[in-house]
Motif scaffolding. Structure first.
Motif, short mmCIF file in Angstrom:
data_model
loop_
_atom_site.label_atom_id
_atom_site.label_comp_id
_atom_site.label_asym_id
_atom_site.label_seq_id
_atom_site.Cartn_x
_atom_site.Cartn_y
_atom_site.Cartn_z
N ALA A 64 8.38 -9.11 -12.51
CA ALA A 64 8.41 -8.44 -11.21
C ALA A 64 9.84 -8.04 -10.84
O ALA A 64 10.08 -6.92 -10.37
N TRP A 217 9.37 -1.32 2.25
CA TRP A 217 8.41 -1.79 1.25
C TRP A 217 8.98 -2.95 0.43
O TRP A 217 8.25 -3.86 0.04
N MET A 221 7.69 -7.51 0.53
CA MET A 221 7.24 -8.31 -0.61
C MET A 221 7.37 -9.82 -0.40
O MET A 221 6.42 -10.56 -0.61
N ILE A 224 4.73 -11.05 1.96
CA ILE A 224 3.40 -11.15 1.33
C ILE A 224 3.31 -12.39 0.45
O ILE A 224 2.34 -13.16 0.51
N SER A 239 0.50 -15.47 -6.75
CA SER A 239 1.47 -14.65 -6.00
C SER A 239 2.38 -13.90 -6.96
O SER A 239 2.83 -12.79 -6.67
N ILE A 242 0.56 -10.87 -8.04
CA ILE A 242 0.61 -9.88 -6.95
C ILE A 242 1.97 -9.21 -6.90
O ILE A 242 2.09 -8.01 -6.66
N ALA A 243 3.04 -10.00 -7.15
CA ALA A 243 4.39 -9.44 -7.14
C ALA A 243 4.55 -8.38 -8.23
O ALA A 243 5.17 -7.33 -8.00
N TYR A 246 2.48 -5.31 -7.12
CA TYR A 246 3.14 -4.68 -5.97
C TYR A 246 4.36 -3.88 -6.43
O TYR A 246 4.56 -2.72 -6.01
N SER A 247 5.19 -4.49 -7.30
CA SER A 247 6.40 -3.81 -7.76
C SER A 247 6.06 -2.57 -8.58
O SER A 247 6.77 -1.56 -8.52
N ILE A 249 3.31 -0.65 -8.18
CA ILE A 249 2.82 0.38 -7.25
C ILE A 249 3.98 1.00 -6.48
O ILE A 249 4.08 2.23 -6.36
N ILE A 250 4.88 0.16 -5.95
CA ILE A 250 6.00 0.68 -5.16
C ILE A 250 6.94 1.51 -6.03
O ILE A 250 7.37 2.60 -5.64
#
Length: 425
Positions: A64, A217, A221, A224, A239, A242-243, A246-247, A249-250
């Motif tokens: 991440a 954004w 993180m 979240i 988590s 998810i990290a 998330y990274s 997508i961003i």
């Protein structure tokens, strides 16, 4: 057997053998000398050392962090730091500290934070006359905060070994991490005034709002991750997944700095960093097992009891031993080797394992800026192209304030336990 195990470990380290192979080699030497333990114990323990669901979070958080750096998150956090603290004398030193505070909320790795922020900030500091030694020193010192403010790879490791809630450990590191960062900024300001370092004009409100909007954004993180853990929506390992998502997508779709063709390279970088940590974790397992077989924990406990029956004396003595070990061993190895040995001491002296886990993480991070083996020290001097001597000459004020804070956190547990007790009863 115990003396041979420890002596062979330090002997191999002095010969320049990598930490993971030194741990493995010393275990093999001790088993061969003992004569009755079957050699298949070593591969069995190597496999068991990595067979842990919570430890799966470590390579995921590293991945991440790698994706975030490539996805433009790092540069936006640095820009935000500049508009917030750039007007203080010694502006780039403060930007380095604050950038690492922001980065600590997304990667959990001090090395990753130092590499990401240092490559952007150290050349600018040198160009503005801060000096290579000082630039490397403030980077190394500020990156020690990375694994203290959640998420934290050392805390994941300790929590999985000691059976302590990783979510509570994360929360326990928040206040100490912020106090460490604030103290480093105070020391930086005092040095900046003495040496006449530059300061920039205060940013306008419009610039601050724009920087916050651009970095929003990235700032979401850690909210979240930590929020999800302490509310019980997901575990530390979940988590980390998810990290990564998330990274991705961003980086790909929001900031659009991360390109799909770069993904294989970033995956390889994460694999390389994770594998080096994995070797140490795996090799530490047979070492810890041999130490337990040789009754190392019982002998260490007996030694502590013979010195004093005071909880404070025992805790401070543990901190001193860990600081010394930090000069010679990688932080991950220290946690794995010492946790099984120290747990009986914590029980005997009524030391809260949660409290100790946080100060253990701080302790091993301080070790990363001390020669001869400090990993953050080598990252910083390689970026700044300076020497260990220059780094050591400049880092000692930061080292002293971090050690002072470590003693304060050890003596006043509520600084660590306040948030976990408040939010995760």
């Amino acid at each position: 057997m115990l003396i041979l195990l420890i002596a062979s470990l330090f002997g191999l380290l002095l010969l320049g053998v990598p930490v993971g192979f030194s741990l493995l080699g010393s275990s093999l030497i001790a088993i061969l000398a003992q004569g009755t333990i079957p050699l298949q114990a070593i591969p069995q323990r190597l496999a068991l050392g990595l067979d842990s669901f919570p430890m799966l979070a470590i390579p995921l958080f590293i991945l991440a962090g790698t994706l975030m750096e490539a996805g433009g998150i790092t540069k936006r956090l640095i820009t935000l730091s500049e508009v917030l603290v750039g007007h203080i004398r010694g502006s780039l030193a403060h930007v380095t500290v604050v950038s690492n505070v922001f980065m600590s909320g997304v990667s959990g790795s001090g090395v990753a934070d130092a590499a990401a922020t240092g490559s952007a900030l150290i050349p600018s500091m040198i160009k503005r006359g801060y000096g290579k030694g000082f630039a490397a020193a403030i980077l190394g010192a500020s990156a020690t905060v990375g694994p203290i403010i959640p998420p934290s790879i050392p805390m994941i490791l300790y929590g999985s070994l000691a059976g302590v809630s990783i979510g509570k450990l994360f929360l326990g590191g928040a206040i100490p991490g912020l106090l460490m960062s604030g103290s480093l900024m105070i020391v930086s300001y005092m040095i900046a005034r003495k040496r006449g370092f530059e300061k920039r004009e205060r940013a306008r409100l419009k610039e601050i709002i724009k920087a916050f909007r651009d970095a929003l954004w990235a700032l979401l993180m850690p909210v979240i991750i930590v929020g999800g853990i302490f509310t019980g929506f997901f575990t530390a390992t979940e988590s980390a997944v998810i990290a990564v998502i998330y990274s991705l997508i961003i980086g790909l779709f929001v900031y659009k700095d991360l390109k799909i063709k770069e993904l294989p390279k970033k995956l390889l970088e994460a694999v390389s960093m994770s594998s080096s940590i994995g070797v140490i974790i795996a090799a530490s397992a047979p070492f810890a097992w041999v130490m337990a077989y040789a009754q190392g924990p019982a002998k260490v406990l007996a030694m502590f009891q013979s010195i004093s029956d005071s909880t404070i004396v025992a805790l401070l003595l543990l901190m001193l031993i860990l600081l010394i070990l930090g000069c010679f061993l990688d932080g991950m190895a220290i946690i794995i080797i010492t946790t099984p040995v120290i747990m009986p001491i914590l029980a005997q002296f009524n030391i809260d394992p949660l409290h100790f886990g946080v100060i253990l993480a701080i302790n091993v991070m301080i070790g990363t800026i001390t020669p001869p083996v400090g990993t953050l020290m080598y990252v910083a001097i390689s970026i700044a192209k300076t020497s260990v001597f220059q780094f050591t000459k400049e880092v000692w004020p930061f080292f002293l304030v971090l050690v002072l804070l470590l003693a304060i956190f050890a003596l006043f547990p509520q600084l660590v336990l306040f948030l976990p007790n408040l939010l995760m009863k």
